[in-house]
Design an enzyme around this catalytic site. Sequence first.
Site, PDB file in Angstrom:
ATOM      1  N   ASN A   1       4.100  -4.188  26.442  1.00 33.82           N
ATOM      2  CA  ASN A   1       4.262  -5.272  27.409  1.00 33.82           C
ATOM      3  C   ASN A   1       4.966  -6.490  26.829  1.00 33.82           C
ATOM      4  OD1 ASN A   1       2.906  -3.876  29.528  1.00 33.82           O
ATOM      5  ND2 ASN A   1       0.958  -4.338  28.518  1.00 33.82           N
ATOM      6  N   GLY A   2       5.268  -6.470  25.540  1.00 39.19           N
ATOM      7  CA  GLY A   2       6.017  -7.559  24.940  1.00 39.19           C
ATOM      8  C   GLY A   2       5.139  -8.591  24.260  1.00 39.19           C
TER       9      GLY A   2
ATOM     10  N   ALA B   1       4.327  -5.504   2.502  1.00 42.82           N
ATOM     11  CA  ALA B   1       5.529  -4.753   2.138  1.00 42.82           C
ATOM     12  C   ALA B   1       6.291  -4.319   3.378  1.00 42.82           C
ATOM     13  CB  ALA B   1       5.147  -3.536   1.294  1.00 42.82           C
TER      14      ALA B   1
ATOM     15  N   ASN C   1       0.828  -1.215   0.000  1.00 39.35           N
ATOM     16  CA  ASN C   1       0.000   0.000   0.000  1.00 39.35           C
ATOM     17  C   ASN C   1       0.857   1.258   0.000  1.00 39.35           C
ATOM     18  OD1 ASN C   1      -2.387  -1.492   0.265  1.00 39.35           O
ATOM     19  ND2 ASN C   1      -2.383  -1.344   2.496  1.00 39.35           N
ATOM     20  N   MET C   2       0.227   2.353  -0.355  1.00 45.31           N
ATOM     21  CA  MET C   2       0.797   3.663  -0.079  1.00 45.31           C
ATOM     22  C   MET C   2       0.047   4.243   1.122  1.00 45.31           C
ATOM     23  SD  MET C   2       3.184   5.732  -0.908  1.00 45.31           S
ATOM     24  CE  MET C   2       3.704   5.543  -2.613  1.00 45.31           C
TER      25      MET C   2
ATOM     26  N   ASP D   1       4.263  -4.813  12.293  1.00 45.86           N
ATOM     27  CA  ASP D   1       4.881  -5.351  11.082  1.00 45.86           C
ATOM     28  C   ASP D   1       6.385  -5.534  11.275  1.00 45.86           C
ATOM     29  OD1 ASP D   1       2.429  -5.363   9.799  1.00 45.86           O
ATOM     30  OD2 ASP D   1       2.695  -3.355   8.985  1.00 45.86           O
TER      31      ASP D   1
ATOM     32  N   HIS E   1       1.564  -7.736  22.707  1.00 45.48           N
ATOM     33  CA  HIS E   1       0.798  -6.902  23.634  1.00 45.48           C
ATOM     34  C   HIS E   1       1.476  -5.547  23.794  1.00 45.48           C
ATOM     35  CE1 HIS E   1      -1.757  -5.806  27.035  1.00 45.48           C
ATOM     36  NE2 HIS E   1      -2.455  -6.917  26.835  1.00 45.48           N
ATOM     37  N   GLY E   2       1.823  -4.923  22.640  1.00 46.40           N
ATOM     38  CA  GLY E   2       2.389  -3.584  22.667  1.00 46.40           C
ATOM     39  C   GLY E   2       3.638  -3.492  23.515  1.00 46.40           C
TER      40      GLY E   2
ATOM     41  N   ALA F   1      11.008   0.706  16.361  1.00 45.65           N
ATOM     42  CA  ALA F   1      10.156   1.243  15.301  1.00 45.65           C
ATOM     43  C   ALA F   1       9.227   2.336  15.794  1.00 45.65           C
ATOM     44  CB  ALA F   1       9.348   0.113  14.661  1.00 45.65           C
TER      45      ALA F   1
END
Length: 294
Positions: free
Chosen positions: A215-216, A42, A11-12, A244, A212-213, A272
């Site tokens: 929390n790992g 991607a 996607n863009m 991703d 879990h964000g 990221a």
Amino acid sequence: MSKVVVVGSINMDLVAVAPRFPAPGETISGERFVTVPGGKGANQAVAASRLGASVSMVGKVGRDGFGDQLLAVLQHEGVDTRHVGRADGASGVALITVSGGENSIVVVPGANHALLPADIAAAEAELASADVILTQLEIPLATVAALLDIAARHRVPVILNPAPAQPLPAELLAQCALITPNEHELATVLGRPGEGMDSLLPLLPGKVVMTHGKNGAWHVRADGSLYHQPGFAVQAVDSTGAGDTFNGALAAFLPQGLEVAMRHAAAAGALAVTRLGAQAGMPQRSELQAFMAS
């Protein structure tokens, strides 16, 4: 490092940064706008490539300007695009609003929904040569099913990132080496909305890496024991693409063992979120090594 074949969306991303999310019917002034290559497929391909894996992409882009740009970016990132086709019409796009380190996203699939089982069959030799195949649910489910059949025939493990989440049949889940949902996605995939990880994870021992964000991530081993990979503390700027990045890293490091791969994936995902943009925020292998060493 592994040879990873990613089958999925391209996607863009059209990203607006705002002081807050607008209410329905409300118009607010944004602070910044950027156009960023994205799509779960991607993104995961770029993440794995930056971390040292040999990566091939199977997907579709439109016959439009976005399609030209998206192919050029993948090639610049070292991703083999021989199996990325061109479909009539528009490429997929994602409309993303970012505020306070969180995001809301509307995805218009475009050419991604033109990735059909016949395209998977055409890429069978490439798929058979992979150490790991990585896929998601931004392409038709019939295409994912065809992919799993081919992978099973060649005994290549498949990691399924089940997003956007939908209920999945037990026979499809059984063909996956791993699935990588968050808690909400896991409940949706298993058709048990509202249930939490304590009741959900034991249902698929050895099959789930649940994110879990900050929390790992958690994994129930085949023997029923629970493994927790803690998150890494960072200052979040934009969570777009963090999942991703986690998935791309998990595939890239899987040959070193699942728990080693989970640690690298958690660290890569943390890095990221410290930068704006999905692919733009993904770390290089040297950055990941320096972060983990510190």
